[in-house]
Design a protein around this motif. Structure first.
Motif, short mmCIF file in Angstrom:
data_model
loop_
_atom_site.label_atom_id
_atom_site.label_comp_id
_atom_site.label_asym_id
_atom_site.label_seq_id
_atom_site.Cartn_x
_atom_site.Cartn_y
_atom_site.Cartn_z
N THR A 54 0.75 -1.27 -0.13
CA THR A 54 -0.02 0.11 -0.01
C THR A 54 0.96 1.31 0.14
O THR A 54 0.72 2.33 -0.77
N LYS A 55 2.01 1.41 0.88
CA LYS A 55 2.96 2.38 0.86
C LYS A 55 3.59 2.54 -0.45
O LYS A 55 3.84 3.81 -1.00
N VAL A 56 3.94 1.45 -1.11
CA VAL A 56 4.62 1.55 -2.45
C VAL A 56 3.68 2.37 -3.54
O VAL A 56 3.98 3.19 -4.34
N VAL A 57 2.14 1.74 -3.39
CA VAL A 57 1.45 2.34 -4.27
C VAL A 57 0.96 3.89 -3.95
O VAL A 57 1.03 4.87 -5.13
N LEU A 58 0.80 4.26 -2.98
CA LEU A 58 0.68 5.76 -2.43
C LEU A 58 1.82 6.52 -2.74
O LEU A 58 1.76 7.51 -3.17
N GLU A 59 3.09 6.09 -2.57
CA GLU A 59 4.20 6.82 -2.55
C GLU A 59 4.73 6.92 -4.13
O GLU A 59 5.37 7.98 -4.64
N ASP A 60 4.80 5.62 -4.81
CA ASP A 60 5.31 5.58 -6.06
C ASP A 60 4.34 5.22 -7.38
O ASP A 60 4.90 5.49 -8.27
N GLY A 61 3.21 5.09 -6.80
CA GLY A 61 2.23 4.85 -7.93
C GLY A 61 1.89 3.46 -8.45
O GLY A 61 2.81 2.47 -8.05
N LEU A 62 0.97 2.97 -8.90
CA LEU A 62 0.75 1.96 -9.31
C LEU A 62 1.64 1.19 -10.12
O LEU A 62 1.96 -0.15 -10.00
N GLN A 63 2.17 1.71 -11.10
CA GLN A 63 3.19 1.32 -12.03
C GLN A 63 4.54 0.49 -11.25
O GLN A 63 4.81 -0.44 -11.80
N SER A 64 4.94 1.37 -10.33
CA SER A 64 5.85 1.04 -9.53
C SER A 64 5.66 -0.26 -9.14
O SER A 64 6.43 -1.31 -8.88
N ALA A 65 4.68 -0.30 -8.17
CA ALA A 65 4.14 -1.53 -7.84
C ALA A 65 4.06 -2.69 -8.44
O ALA A 65 4.43 -3.86 -8.12
N VAL A 66 3.32 -2.69 -9.83
CA VAL A 66 3.54 -3.80 -10.67
C VAL A 66 4.92 -4.37 -10.96
O VAL A 66 4.96 -5.52 -11.46
N ASN A 67 5.58 -3.42 -11.40
CA ASN A 67 7.11 -3.70 -11.88
C ASN A 67 7.87 -4.24 -10.65
O ASN A 67 8.92 -4.61 -11.09
#
Length: 68
Positions: A54-67
């Motif tokens: 959740t932190k990654v999605v909020l801070e870096d966006g969905l694309q970063s979380a997927v990668n």
């Protein structure tokens, strides 16, 4: 009941000793609650992301979380 209200007053006074919060502390609180409350709310709705995800999605966006 009076004992409980007295305890609440004492705790409020203790909190007030630390006011105003300095900027670094305030930023930490905001980040903690932004991520923690979003995670908890999403978990209640059935989302399976971890708090870290959740932190990654909020801070870096969905694309970063997927990668990741």
């Amino acid at each position: 009941m009076k004992e409980m209200l007295d305890k609440i007053d004492r705790l409020q006074q203790e909190i007030n000793k630390h006011r105003p919060l300095d900027e670094p502390m305030l930023s930490q609180f905001k980040a903690y609650y932004r991520i923690g409350l979003t995670y908890s709310s999403n978990a209640l709705e059935g989302n399976s992301l971890t708090e870290t995800e959740t932190k990654v999605v909020l801070e870096d966006g969905l694309q970063s979380a997927v990668n990741r």
